[in-house]
Structures are given as structure tokens and as C-alpha cells.
Scaffold this active site. Structure first.
Site, PDB file in Angstrom:
ATOM      1  N   ASN A   9      14.895 -20.227 -24.540  1.00  0.00           N
ATOM      2  CA  ASN A   9      14.556 -18.743 -24.768  1.00  0.00           C
ATOM      3  C   ASN A   9      14.014 -18.910 -24.075  1.00  0.00           C
ATOM      4  O   ASN A   9      12.140 -19.581 -24.063  1.00  0.00           O
ATOM      5  CB  ASN A   9      13.403 -19.574 -26.289  1.00  0.00           C
ATOM      6  CG  ASN A   9      13.252 -18.721 -27.205  1.00  0.00           C
ATOM      7  OD1 ASN A   9      13.829 -16.875 -26.639  1.00  0.00           O
ATOM      8  ND2 ASN A   9      12.505 -18.077 -27.982  1.00  0.00           N
ATOM      9  N   LYS A  11      11.995 -16.551 -23.961  1.00  0.00           N
ATOM     10  CA  LYS A  11      10.737 -15.585 -23.757  1.00  0.00           C
ATOM     11  C   LYS A  11      10.532 -13.973 -23.376  1.00  0.00           C
ATOM     12  O   LYS A  11      11.625 -13.923 -22.054  1.00  0.00           O
ATOM     13  CB  LYS A  11       9.697 -16.168 -24.448  1.00  0.00           C
ATOM     14  CG  LYS A  11      10.330 -17.944 -25.642  1.00  0.00           C
ATOM     15  CD  LYS A  11       9.164 -17.711 -25.885  1.00  0.00           C
ATOM     16  CE  LYS A  11       8.704 -19.236 -26.853  1.00  0.00           C
ATOM     17  NZ  LYS A  11       7.887 -19.760 -27.977  1.00  0.00           N
ATOM     18  N   HIS A  94      12.993 -16.137 -35.330  1.00  0.00           N
ATOM     19  CA  HIS A  94      11.640 -16.697 -34.407  1.00  0.00           C
ATOM     20  C   HIS A  94      10.477 -16.955 -34.715  1.00  0.00           C
ATOM     21  O   HIS A  94      10.596 -15.849 -34.629  1.00  0.00           O
ATOM     22  CB  HIS A  94      11.781 -16.274 -32.770  1.00  0.00           C
ATOM     23  CG  HIS A  94      11.194 -17.470 -32.108  1.00  0.00           C
ATOM     24  ND1 HIS A  94       9.834 -17.300 -31.471  1.00  0.00           N
ATOM     25  CD2 HIS A  94      11.602 -18.961 -31.245  1.00  0.00           C
ATOM     26  CE1 HIS A  94       9.282 -18.425 -31.134  1.00  0.00           C
ATOM     27  NE2 HIS A  94      10.498 -19.144 -30.567  1.00  0.00           N
ATOM     28  N   GLU A  96       7.752 -16.289 -33.541  1.00  0.00           N
ATOM     29  CA  GLU A  96       6.522 -15.238 -33.036  1.00  0.00           C
ATOM     30  C   GLU A  96       7.193 -13.735 -33.875  1.00  0.00           C
ATOM     31  O   GLU A  96       6.500 -12.476 -34.025  1.00  0.00           O
ATOM     32  CB  GLU A  96       7.034 -15.062 -31.259  1.00  0.00           C
ATOM     33  CG  GLU A  96       6.625 -16.480 -30.682  1.00  0.00           C
ATOM     34  CD  GLU A  96       7.054 -16.955 -29.509  1.00  0.00           C
ATOM     35  OE1 GLU A  96       7.714 -16.605 -28.821  1.00  0.00           O
ATOM     36  OE2 GLU A  96       6.744 -18.299 -29.614  1.00  0.00           O
ATOM     37  N   GLU A 166      11.596 -25.067 -36.271  1.00  0.00           N
ATOM     38  CA  GLU A 166      11.292 -25.072 -35.060  1.00  0.00           C
ATOM     39  C   GLU A 166       9.370 -24.484 -36.001  1.00  0.00           C
ATOM     40  O   GLU A 166       8.942 -23.650 -36.490  1.00  0.00           O
ATOM     41  CB  GLU A 166      11.183 -23.679 -34.139  1.00  0.00           C
ATOM     42  CG  GLU A 166      13.100 -23.700 -33.331  1.00  0.00           C
ATOM     43  CD  GLU A 166      12.308 -22.353 -32.258  1.00  0.00           C
ATOM     44  OE1 GLU A 166      12.316 -22.972 -31.515  1.00  0.00           O
ATOM     45  OE2 GLU A 166      12.123 -21.198 -32.686  1.00  0.00           O
ATOM     46  N   GLY A 172       5.357 -23.721 -28.337  1.00  0.00           N
ATOM     47  CA  GLY A 172       4.437 -23.274 -27.111  1.00  0.00           C
ATOM     48  C   GLY A 172       2.983 -24.389 -26.945  1.00  0.00           C
ATOM     49  O   GLY A 172       2.160 -24.211 -25.978  1.00  0.00           O
ATOM     50  N   SER A 211       7.807 -27.717 -28.155  1.00  0.00           N
ATOM     51  CA  SER A 211       7.329 -28.037 -27.592  1.00  0.00           C
ATOM     52  C   SER A 211       8.615 -29.629 -27.085  1.00  0.00           C
ATOM     53  O   SER A 211       8.411 -30.581 -27.047  1.00  0.00           O
ATOM     54  CB  SER A 211       6.261 -29.004 -27.324  1.00  0.00           C
ATOM     55  OG  SER A 211       4.841 -27.689 -27.414  1.00  0.00           O
TER      56      SER A 211
HETATM   57  P1  PGA Z   1       8.588 -24.458 -26.886  1.00  0.00           P
HETATM   58  O1  PGA Z   1       8.759 -22.891 -27.412  1.00  0.00           O
HETATM   59  O2  PGA Z   1       9.739 -24.961 -25.812  1.00  0.00           O
HETATM   60  O3  PGA Z   1       7.775 -23.277 -25.476  1.00  0.00           O
HETATM   61  O4  PGA Z   1       7.229 -24.762 -27.722  1.00  0.00           O
HETATM   62  C1  PGA Z   1      10.812 -23.427 -28.059  1.00  0.00           C
HETATM   63  C2  PGA Z   1      10.281 -22.234 -28.822  1.00  0.00           C
HETATM   64  O5  PGA Z   1       9.916 -21.223 -29.765  1.00  0.00           O
HETATM   65  O6  PGA Z   1      11.764 -21.562 -29.307  1.00  0.00           O
END
Ligand code: PGA
Length: 250
Positions: A9, A11, A94, A96, A166, A172, A211
Site C-alpha cells: 500500500n 499510500k 482502510h 485512514e 490492521e 505507520g 508496521s
Molecule cells: P505500515 O502501513 O506498514 O506503514 O504500518 C500499513 C497500512 O496502513 O496498510
């Protein structure tokens, strides 16, 4: 036996030049044969991914879509448009999007349906916040999130979807769920799904995201109900992403 899937992803990162370098490095790898690999890019780069990845064995997809099929929705992108660019996957729900763009459980369910109508495989994200985990609400939250989709689609739709657990507090932040924490939620989700349909529950892939890095991927992927990962930050560095793909291939 569920085949593992490692999905990047990106982003809101990248540009044509950095994408091209990343894609070339990924295509040169051999680890790709033993697992499914996909990259979810920002909309403007889907054509670049299609040109670069067609025939490579790496699938691509988007990070969001409109719940509507077409019409007066300025700035939105329909599932059929993603399919037009060869997308196989689209991330739906997601955290976010849920936190920043008003994607409620109901909207997420509509987007899930829109994705499947367009022939795409939704990667449905679920996960609790830190406050919810500390209040012991993790299982309740993920059950509610998946229940909102199941309620409108029925269980059969899950046979054409991927789930990604997640935990919001792990995204993140560098703070990963332990493999035991991930397995607990994945196992519980699969058990709940089995109450609806045993065969589909046994076959649906449940990815872990939050992460995932090259040094914790193997441990997470060794858990019985962890069928791969949804990888944010580490998907932007070819070596790191390939190491994670290799960990899934073991
Ligand atoms: P990350 O993000 O691996 O940077 O923690 C995962 C995600 O949001 O899909």
C-alpha cells in the site's frame, strides 16, 4: 491451503521516476513465484503500473474507490475505471479513510459491493484503535466492522474478497502487533466467519497490516491464520518489500 498474499500500500507516495525504479527492482526478483504479490498505488499511476506489470505476475490495484458506479461525483473514481486500468484489487475501509474521509461501516459496505460489481477483489481493512484495544474492545470492533459488510453482501461475497486486520495503533507507528496478538484476532475472525460458512471461512485470506517490516514478517506469517500482509512504509523500498515477500514464501 491458502496461498499467501503480500500487498503493498504505497499510500500517497511516489512519482513516475521513483515508481519506475521500484517496479523494475521488484520485477527482477524470483521470490515472486511462491506467493501472490500486489501493489496498490495512487490513481494517477495505475496506467504506469499496468504498462510495467502486465504479464509480470505482480497484480496491481487502487487504495479506494467510489461507492457509485458513475455520475456527478466530481473528483471520485469508479470501480469500472480501475478495472479499465487492469486493477485486480482495491483496498476498502482502510483506517485512514475511515478516520479522515468519513468512510463509515455503511459506506465501506457500499464500496465493497461496488468493487465486486466492477470485477475487483476488495481488500477489506478492519482494526481497532489503541483506546479500543485498551478498553478490551478489539474483537467487538472487528466483528462490528466485518458484520456491517456481511449484513449487506452475505457470506458468499467473502469468497471473492481478502480481509486485512490492521490495528490502527500499529499503522505507520513502528509498533507491530505481536504474532500472538495478530493470531488471536485472525483466528477469532475466521471462527466467526465459520459460523456462516465453514468452507468460505477456511479459504478466505486474512492479511495482517501495521508496521510489517523485513525483520518481523517471517514471525507474523508463521501464524496459522495469517495469510500474508498489507505493507505500507516497507513497500516503498524494493529490498525491504522483497524481503517481506521472501518471508511469505517460506
Ligand atoms: P505500515 O502501513 O506498514 O506503514 O504500518 C500499513 C497500512 O496502513 O496498510
Amino acid at each position: 491451503m491458502r496461498r499467501k498474499l503480500v500487498a503493498g500500500n504505497w499510500k500517497m507516495h511516489g512519482n513516475r521516476a521513483s515508481n519506475a525504479a521500484l517496479l523494475e527492482a521488484l520485477k527482477a526478483s524470483r521470490a515472486l513465484d511462491a506467493v501472490d504479490v500486489a501493489l496498490c498505488a495512487p490513481y494517477p499511476y495505475l496506467g504506469q503500473l499496468q504498462d510495467s506489470l502486465a504479464g509480470s505476475g505482480i497484480a496491481w490495484g487502487a487504495q479506494n474507490l467510489s461507492q457509485h458506479a458513475q455520475g456527478a461525483y466530481t473528483g471520485e473514481v469508479a470501480g469500472s475505471m480501475l478495472a479499465d486500468f487492469g486493477c485486480r484489487y482495491v483496498i476498502v475501509g482502510h483506517s485512514e479513510r475511515r478516520a479522515l474521509y468519513g468512510d463509515t461501516d455503511a459506506v465501506v459496505a457500499e464500496k465493497f459491493i461496488a468493487a465486486q460489481k466492477a470485477g475487483l477483489t476488495p481488500i477489506l481493512c478492519l482494526g481497532e484503535t489503541l483506546a479500543e484495544r485498551e478498553a478490551n474492545l478489539t474483537l467487538e470492533v472487528v466483528s462490528r466492522q466485518i458484520g456491517a459488510v456481511l449484513h449487506v453482501t452475505g457470506m458468499a461475497a467473502l469468497a471473492r474478497a481478502v480481509i486485512a486486520y490492521e490495528p490502527v495503533w500499529a499503522i505507520g507507528t513502528g509498533r507491530t502487533a505481536s504474532s500472538a496478538q495478530a493470531q488471536e484476532v485472525h483466528g477469532e475472525l475466521r471462527k466467526q466467519l465459520a459460523d456462516h460458512d465453514k468452507r468460505i471461512a477456511a479459504e478466505v485470506r486474512i492479511l495482517y497490516g501495521g508496521s510489517v517490516k523485513r525483520d518481523n514478517a517471517a514471525e507474523l506469517f508463521s501464524m496459522a491464520d495469517v495469510d500474508g500482509g498489507l505493507i505500507g512504509g516497507a513497500s516503498l523500498v524494493a529490498e525491504d518489500f522483497l524481503a517481506i515477500v521472501a518471508a511469505a514464501a517460506r
